[in-house]
Design an enzyme around this catalytic site. Structure first.
Site, PDB file in Angstrom:
ATOM      1  N   HIS A 488       0.869  -1.180   0.000  1.00  0.00           N
ATOM      2  CA  HIS A 488       0.000   0.000   0.000  1.00  0.00           C
ATOM      3  C   HIS A 488       0.903   1.226   0.000  1.00  0.00           C
ATOM      4  CE1 HIS A 488      -3.738   2.268   0.833  1.00  0.00           C
ATOM      5  NE2 HIS A 488      -2.892   3.118   1.405  1.00  0.00           N
ATOM      6  N   CYS A 489       0.756   2.054  -1.018  1.00  0.00           N
ATOM      7  CA  CYS A 489       1.647   3.204  -1.187  1.00  0.00           C
ATOM      8  C   CYS A 489       0.926   4.486  -0.781  1.00  0.00           C
ATOM      9  CB  CYS A 489       2.111   3.307  -2.635  1.00  0.00           C
ATOM     10  SG  CYS A 489       3.255   4.682  -2.921  1.00  0.00           S
ATOM     11  N   PRO A 490       1.376   5.148   0.290  1.00  0.00           N
ATOM     12  CA  PRO A 490       0.723   6.404   0.688  1.00  0.00           C
ATOM     13  C   PRO A 490       0.967   7.534  -0.302  1.00  0.00           C
ATOM     14  CG  PRO A 490       2.675   6.004   2.035  1.00  0.00           C
ATOM     15  CD  PRO A 490       2.475   4.779   1.201  1.00  0.00           C
ATOM     16  N   TYR A 493      -1.801   6.980  -2.553  1.00  0.00           N
ATOM     17  CA  TYR A 493      -3.034   6.793  -1.795  1.00  0.00           C
ATOM     18  C   TYR A 493      -3.850   5.630  -2.362  1.00  0.00           C
ATOM     19  CZ  TYR A 493      -7.020   8.128   1.122  1.00  0.00           C
ATOM     20  OH  TYR A 493      -8.029   8.138   2.059  1.00  0.00           O
ATOM     21  N   ASN A 494      -3.145   4.539  -2.618  1.00  0.00           N
ATOM     22  CA  ASN A 494      -3.800   3.375  -3.193  1.00  0.00           C
ATOM     23  C   ASN A 494      -2.898   2.170  -2.992  1.00  0.00           C
ATOM     24  OD1 ASN A 494      -5.710   1.841  -4.517  1.00  0.00           O
ATOM     25  ND2 ASN A 494      -5.176   2.555  -6.571  1.00  0.00           N
TER      26      ASN A 494
END
Length: 733
Positions: A488-490, A493-494
């Site tokens: 999950h990559c901040p 945001y996905n």
């Protein structure tokens, strides 16, 4: 009968595991108390012996003790005993306990099946608790045995001596999988015990947030009351588990509900010293300490209250744009001695404003890393670079004596590609595993997993109520299972999964070369405008003074952008290595999970399914489908910036590399060249959205949303199922 077996008085169902509970209501000032026993989950020493590995004090194999043979699962000896005519499967002792009771509580699956086939009475009640074999098995969370008994007619609604049925007993232990199994059998979720308590009340009292969540999503009533008028929210405040309280308030529990003695949840919290958890849950759900709706004190609060989630997402995405622009503007126009503290003030004010919004945000958006804040920082930086290039840099590097039109064209292409791939990485479905249509399909999946001895946390997601495919992971941020989950990559945001992994990689590559091209352009830009600039300024030397005096804003923006090369380069390197190894970031950090050796065991350590014995002995599987990390701020930023995967990759200390790599070969790898070809030459559109879950593995088509067996096992068994190497159906389930 032999006196060597444990006394029937030690046999428990719910009686020792969960005595009845009542709150004292004689005095409003007195704290609520529990009658008889304070702790509902305690077991006596005799209770603990039941179902344990230790045999009774007599010989290990007493040939004439039907109860002991049932306990240890000795079917051969039991057959001989039945043939002698001395006992049969319907035998019960003076307290009503049958061999099936002992086999059930010790998870002796084969023995239970044998006894049932030989006429054992499946709903016979016995022991001090006057409970059925199903309740004995449920008390120890033996859900394979529970399922066997249910399939042969065991009634889960039968109550024991204290009025607890199988669902209540299962709730006392907090086993979510067992609760899911029972609910799919059609048990009413709000069935009452003797004192009018529902399973939701028990889960709330016990402090099991996952169980509370299951019951609420299943439709349990938050307004149901027991004999004294206590709701589930009152019971959650007895032990004050924040997760339980928060869930109940989220689902609309009455914050002002009064018991027959007039006690509200606030009064209960005060009497039991659980006010901190109560006030925290109220605050996170948007209420003040009195339980009234909290109204933000800033302008535009009415618009915020109409849709908190949409407002919070938009504000925390665009607000960093203002912060970055403000910092760069202050630093570039104010003297350094004033500019630095002023810039720090800008950061502090912007951060303070953001925290004020977070104070009233939905409960799952109360932290910056759970909001688009990080994505807004990158998007704002990208926007400012684009504006600066169009309005400033390009005018001095196109045309004239030293024209760099080709370099500007390259940068424009890279900027456009970066923006595009960033946008699709953020907006595209990462590859969510389709949910099932209704309870009937869920029941069928659970039944299939039980038949194949794979009904566990690694193969079934209790949140999504689906069978989890290989290489998938449930994302707590997205609240969905993602096929071939990478991370999950901040920053986008996905989640990054099978559907957008290549887009994400191309975004990183284009961003890296785009920063280099921008730096190159800025080098030529300053070369043309700084010739007549002053060399005098504060702190720094003449060379840097000329650049600052020429265009301080562009210089600072370039420095900020160039700083991003540090984490971007680490991510690109890590992704390159992982693609060449056919691994994901999650697998690199936690190891390869094939789930081929899952074995359900009896209390004596024997596999319930003998065919799994060899696999269980040779290979250990991990049931943890998502590792939990407890760390400080430094460790958190290390993960956000991709430092952890980078270090694990270059040092070879990852869970799927180094020593562990020798023990367990990656079944998805076909060599570096083939792995890269599968990733980069996938026929899925580069500038469009791929078919959900579709990918290439070893040159063949696969569907990661429905791949439940590893490639090695599929080749060995020649299986032709969804997710195999043949053309697969991709319709939504």
């Amino acid at each position: 009968m032999s006196n060597s077996r444990p006394s029937s008085k030690s046999a428990v169902s719910a009686s020792a595991g969960a005595p009845s509970i009542k709150l004292a209501t004689k005095s409003a000032a007195a704290a609520p108390k529990l009658n008889n026993e304070m702790e509902m989950g305690s077991l006596t020493a005799a209770d603990a012996q039941i179902g344990g590995d230790a045999a009774p004090a007599a010989a290990v194999h007493p040939e004439n003790d039907v109860m002991q043979l049932a306990r240890i699962g000795d079917i051969v000896a039991m057959e001989k005993l039945f043939e002698s005519g001395e006992f049969d499967a319907t035998y019960s002792d003076e307290e009503g306990i049958t061999p099936l009771h002992w086999a059930a509580i010790n998870n002796q699956y084969a023995m239970c099946k044998f006894l049932i086939e030989h006429g054992a009475e499946i709903n016979h009640k016995g022991g001090d608790s006057v409970a059925t074999p199903l309740q004995w098995a449920a008390q120890r969370c033996h859900y394979y045995t529970v399922n066997l008994l249910l399939q042969h007619g065991a009634d889960p609604l039968i109550a024991d001596a204290q009025g607890y049925n199988t669902l209540h007993i299962s709730t006392f232990n907090g086993n979510v999988l067992l609760i899911v199994l029972l609910l799919h059998q059609g048990i009413p979720v709000d069935v009452l015990d003797t004192y009018g308590h529902t399973s939701l009340m028990w889960a709330a009292y016990k402090g099991f947030p996952s169980c509370v969540d299951i019951f609420l999503r299943w439709g349990a009533s938050v307004h149901a009351t027991d004999e004294q008028g206590f709701t589930a929210l009152h019971w959650a405040l007895v032990k004050g588990n924040p997760g339980c309280i928060l869930k109940l308030i989220e689902y609309g529990a009455d914050r002002f509900a009064k018991t027959e003695s007039g006690k509200t949840p606030a009064v209960t919290a005060g009497e039991l010293n659980t006010q901190p958890a109560w006030h925290r849950a109220l605050r996170e759900c948007g209420y003040d300490q009195d339980g009234n709706s909290a109204t933000p004190p800033w302008p535009g609060s009415n618009y915020f209250l109409k849709d908190k989630r949409a407002f919070t997402s938009k504000f925390l995405f665009f607000w960093p744009w203002v912060m970055i622009w403000g910092v760069l503007t202050v630093l570039s126009h104010a003297p350094v001695f004033f500019g630095v503290p002023l810039a720090a003030g800008v950061v502090y004010c912007c951060h303070w404003c953001a925290t004020q919004v977070l104070e009233y945000a939905p409960p799952d958006m109360r932290h910056f890393h759970k909001t688009p804040w990080m994505a807004g920082i990158f998007a704002g930086s990208l926007f400012l670079v684009g504006v600066n290039w169009v309005t400033t840099v390009s005018w001095s590097t196109i045309g004239g004596e030293s024209s760099h039109s080709f370099l500007n064209l390259i940068f424009a292409a890279l900027f456009g590609l970066t923006t595009f791939f960033y946008g699709v990485s953020m907006r595209y479905d990462p590859g969510f595993v389709p949910k099932l249509n209704g309870i009937a399909e869920q029941r069928a999946v659970i039944g299939e997993l039980l038949e194949t001895w794979k009904f566990d946390e690694a193969n079934f997601c209790v949140t999504c109520m689906i069978r989890t495919p290989l290489r998938s992971k449930h994302c707590r941020r997205c609240q969905r299972c993602v096929a071939k989950h990478d991370h999950h990559c901040p920053w986008v945001y996905n989640c990054v999964g099978i559907n957008n992994h290549r887009h994400f990689f191309l975004y990183l590559v284009c961003l890296t070369f785009g920063i280099v091209a921008y730096d190159w352009l800025v080098y030529y830009y300053f070369g043309s405008i700084s010739t007549k600039s002053s060399e005098t300024c504060n702190v720094v030397g003449p060379g840097l003074c000329k650049l600052i005096n020429a265009d301080a804003y562009t210089l600072l923006l370039t420095a900020w952008v160039s700083l991003q090369l540090v984490w971007v380069t680490m991510l690109v390197f890590t992704q390159l290595v992982q693609v060449s190894r056919a691994m994901t970031t999650f697998e690199n950090m936690t190891g390869i999970h094939t789930r081929e050796a899952t074995a359900a065991l009896t209390s004596t350590g024997t596999p319930l399914d003998p065919s799994l014995a060899a696999a269980a002995a040779s290979t250990a599987t991990s049931a943890d489908h998502g590792a939990k990390h407890k760390s400080g701020m430094l460790k958190q930023w290390s993960r956000i910036l991709g430092v952890d995967p980078f270090i694990e990759t270059i040092t070879g200390r990852g869970a799927a590399t180094g020593k562990n790599r020798r023990k367990k070969k990656n079944p998805y790898s076909r060599g570096c060249v083939s792995n890269c070809r599968d990733f980069w030459c996938d026929p899925a559109p580069v500038f469009g959205q791929r078919e959900n879950g579709a990918a290439v593995l070893g040159g063949g088509k696969v569907n990661y949303t429905a791949m439940y067996e590893s490639p090695t096992l599929m080749r060995l068994t020649g299986m032709r199922t969804r997710g195999a190497y043949e053309a697969v159906g991709t319709e939504e389930v």
